[in-house]
Enzyme design. Structure first.
Site, short mmCIF file in Angstrom:
data_model
loop_
_atom_site.label_atom_id
_atom_site.label_comp_id
_atom_site.label_asym_id
_atom_site.label_seq_id
_atom_site.Cartn_x
_atom_site.Cartn_y
_atom_site.Cartn_z
N ASP A 31 0.83 -1.20 0.00
CA ASP A 31 0.00 0.00 0.00
C ASP A 31 0.86 1.26 0.00
O ASP A 31 1.92 1.29 0.64
CB ASP A 31 -0.91 -0.01 1.23
CG ASP A 31 -2.03 1.02 1.14
OD1 ASP A 31 -2.29 1.53 0.03
OD2 ASP A 31 -2.64 1.31 2.18
N ASN A 33 1.50 3.39 -3.03
CA ASN A 33 2.09 3.85 -4.29
C ASN A 33 1.58 5.23 -4.70
O ASN A 33 2.35 6.13 -5.08
CB ASN A 33 1.79 2.86 -5.42
CG ASN A 33 2.56 1.56 -5.27
OD1 ASN A 33 3.57 1.50 -4.60
ND2 ASN A 33 2.07 0.51 -5.92
N GLY A 34 0.25 5.40 -4.64
CA GLY A 34 -0.34 6.67 -5.06
C GLY A 34 0.09 7.83 -4.18
O GLY A 34 0.41 8.92 -4.66
N ARG A 44 -0.16 9.34 -10.04
CA ARG A 44 -0.21 8.10 -9.27
C ARG A 44 0.49 6.95 -10.00
O ARG A 44 1.08 6.06 -9.38
CB ARG A 44 -1.66 7.72 -8.98
CG ARG A 44 -2.35 8.61 -7.96
CD ARG A 44 -3.84 8.28 -7.87
NE ARG A 44 -4.06 6.88 -7.55
CZ ARG A 44 -4.04 6.40 -6.31
NH1 ARG A 44 -3.82 7.20 -5.28
NH2 ARG A 44 -4.28 5.12 -6.09
N HIS A 48 3.03 3.61 -8.92
CA HIS A 48 2.84 2.19 -9.23
C HIS A 48 4.06 1.62 -9.94
O HIS A 48 4.49 0.50 -9.66
CB HIS A 48 1.59 2.01 -10.10
CG HIS A 48 0.32 2.37 -9.41
ND1 HIS A 48 -0.03 1.86 -8.18
CD2 HIS A 48 -0.71 3.18 -9.80
CE1 HIS A 48 -1.20 2.35 -7.82
NE2 HIS A 48 -1.64 3.15 -8.78
N THR A 77 -10.28 -6.96 -6.19
CA THR A 77 -11.57 -6.83 -6.88
C THR A 77 -12.13 -5.42 -6.71
O THR A 77 -12.90 -4.95 -7.55
CB THR A 77 -12.57 -7.86 -6.35
OG1 THR A 77 -12.60 -7.81 -4.91
CG2 THR A 77 -12.18 -9.28 -6.78
N TRP A 80 -11.15 -2.16 -9.29
CA TRP A 80 -11.84 -1.81 -10.53
C TRP A 80 -12.59 -0.49 -10.41
O TRP A 80 -13.01 0.09 -11.42
CB TRP A 80 -12.84 -2.92 -10.90
CG TRP A 80 -12.21 -4.22 -11.29
CD1 TRP A 80 -12.18 -5.37 -10.55
CD2 TRP A 80 -11.53 -4.53 -12.51
NE1 TRP A 80 -11.52 -6.36 -11.23
CE2 TRP A 80 -11.11 -5.87 -12.44
CE3 TRP A 80 -11.24 -3.79 -13.67
CZ2 TRP A 80 -10.41 -6.51 -13.47
CZ3 TRP A 80 -10.54 -4.42 -14.70
CH2 TRP A 80 -10.14 -5.76 -14.59
N ARG A 82 -11.29 2.27 -9.59
CA ARG A 82 -10.37 3.37 -9.89
C ARG A 82 -10.56 3.85 -11.33
O ARG A 82 -11.20 3.17 -12.14
CB ARG A 82 -8.93 2.91 -9.66
CG ARG A 82 -8.65 2.52 -8.21
CD ARG A 82 -7.19 2.19 -7.98
NE ARG A 82 -6.94 1.88 -6.59
CZ ARG A 82 -5.74 1.71 -6.06
NH1 ARG A 82 -4.66 1.81 -6.84
NH2 ARG A 82 -5.59 1.45 -4.77
N LEU A 142 11.47 -20.43 -3.72
CA LEU A 142 10.40 -19.54 -3.28
C LEU A 142 9.21 -19.60 -4.22
O LEU A 142 9.36 -19.50 -5.44
CB LEU A 142 10.92 -18.09 -3.22
CG LEU A 142 9.87 -17.01 -2.94
CD1 LEU A 142 9.41 -17.07 -1.49
CD2 LEU A 142 10.40 -15.62 -3.27
N LEU A 206 -7.43 -5.16 6.69
CA LEU A 206 -7.11 -6.28 5.81
C LEU A 206 -7.55 -6.04 4.37
O LEU A 206 -7.06 -6.72 3.46
CB LEU A 206 -7.75 -7.57 6.34
CG LEU A 206 -7.24 -8.04 7.70
CD1 LEU A 206 -7.91 -9.34 8.11
CD2 LEU A 206 -5.73 -8.21 7.69
#
Length: 251
Positions: A31, A33-34, A44, A48, A77, A80, A82, A142, A206
């Site tokens: 959380d 980036n923008g 923004r 990203h 989900t 979308w 944005r 990994l 969450l």
């Protein structure tokens, strides 16, 4: 410019981590980036794009620390909602990330998987992810899970539909249904529940991520925005985790 993946000798020398009690599965809500871009007076989308470098750093750190599974909340989900140009930009980032780093992921034995409703994603995203899954299928290091078009409530509802269908077709008995069988209907079937959840950006929620799977997970929150999240911060989270006592409801 592409940053080195695991060939940075200076990092190798200075990289210290708690070798005991390393979480097997780490989930991360990436959380900020923008906000990172806005603080710098940039669009923004710049934030990203910068987040890709942070992904590479943390995958590198997870490999070094011998983490077995890393799950990244890549596109939810709810995302979308944005603006369309931002959505398209975000959904092209997996292809960009893999076009740059797939050779390094291969050489470092990383296996790519995806969780979420892939069918609703654009073809360019699905094809890039599927190509990476196919190329890394035989790797046993990994496991990097990209949560794309993922929403936990949607996942649980789909699981319930699958269970009801199988009970109706006599493939499953209601009396046999338990937590382990229910987990087998989730996107994460066969994957150990996360031991540690990291969320960057200062929020403490969450956001519809792995609601079933995080029942006994340890949480670690930081105000650091995702593009600034470094190996040092990652190791700080692991250090704190190593000092916690997990009782799972016991004494």
């Amino acid at each position: 410019m592409k940053m080195p993946f695991l060939n940075n000798k200076q990092l190798e020398k200075s990289f210290h981590y708690p070798e005991d009690n390393i979480p097997e599965h780490i989930a991360i809500i990436m959380d900020g980036n923008g906000r990172w871009a806005r603080k710098r007076g940039m669009p923004r989308t710049v934030g990203h794009k910068e987040g890709i470098s942070a992904v590479a750093k943390i995958v590198r750190a997870a490999v070094k620390c011998k983490v077995k599974v890393l799950t990244l909340y890549t596109f939810s989900t709810e995302n979308w909602k944005r603006p369309k140009p931002e959505i398209e930009f975000i959904l092209r980032l997996p292809k960009e990330f893999l076009s740059i780093y797939l050779p390094d992921l291969l050489s470092n034995n990383v296996r790519i998987e995806a969780i979420g409703d892939m069918e609703s994603l654009p073809a360019y995203t699905r094809e890039a992810i599927q190509y990476a899954i196919d190329r890394t299928r035989d790797n046993d290091g990994l496991q990097l899970n990209l949560a794309l078009n993922y929403g936990s409530r949607h996942e649980i509802l789909n699981a319930m539909k699958g269970i009801i269908t199988d009970i109706s077709n006599a493939k499953l008995s209601l009396d046999e249904l338990d937590e382990q069988q229910f987990s087998g209907y989730l996107y994460t079937a066969g994957i150990k529940d996360p031991d540690l959840l990291i969320r960057t950006g200062g929020e403490k929620r969450l956001s519809n991520f792995l609601l079933w799977q995080l029942a006994y997970t340890e949480f670690w929150f930081t105000d650091v925005l995702w593009p600034d999240f470094s190996e040092k911060e990652f190791l700080h989270a692991l250090e704190e985790y190593s000092q916690r006592k997990r009782r799972y409801g016991g004494i």
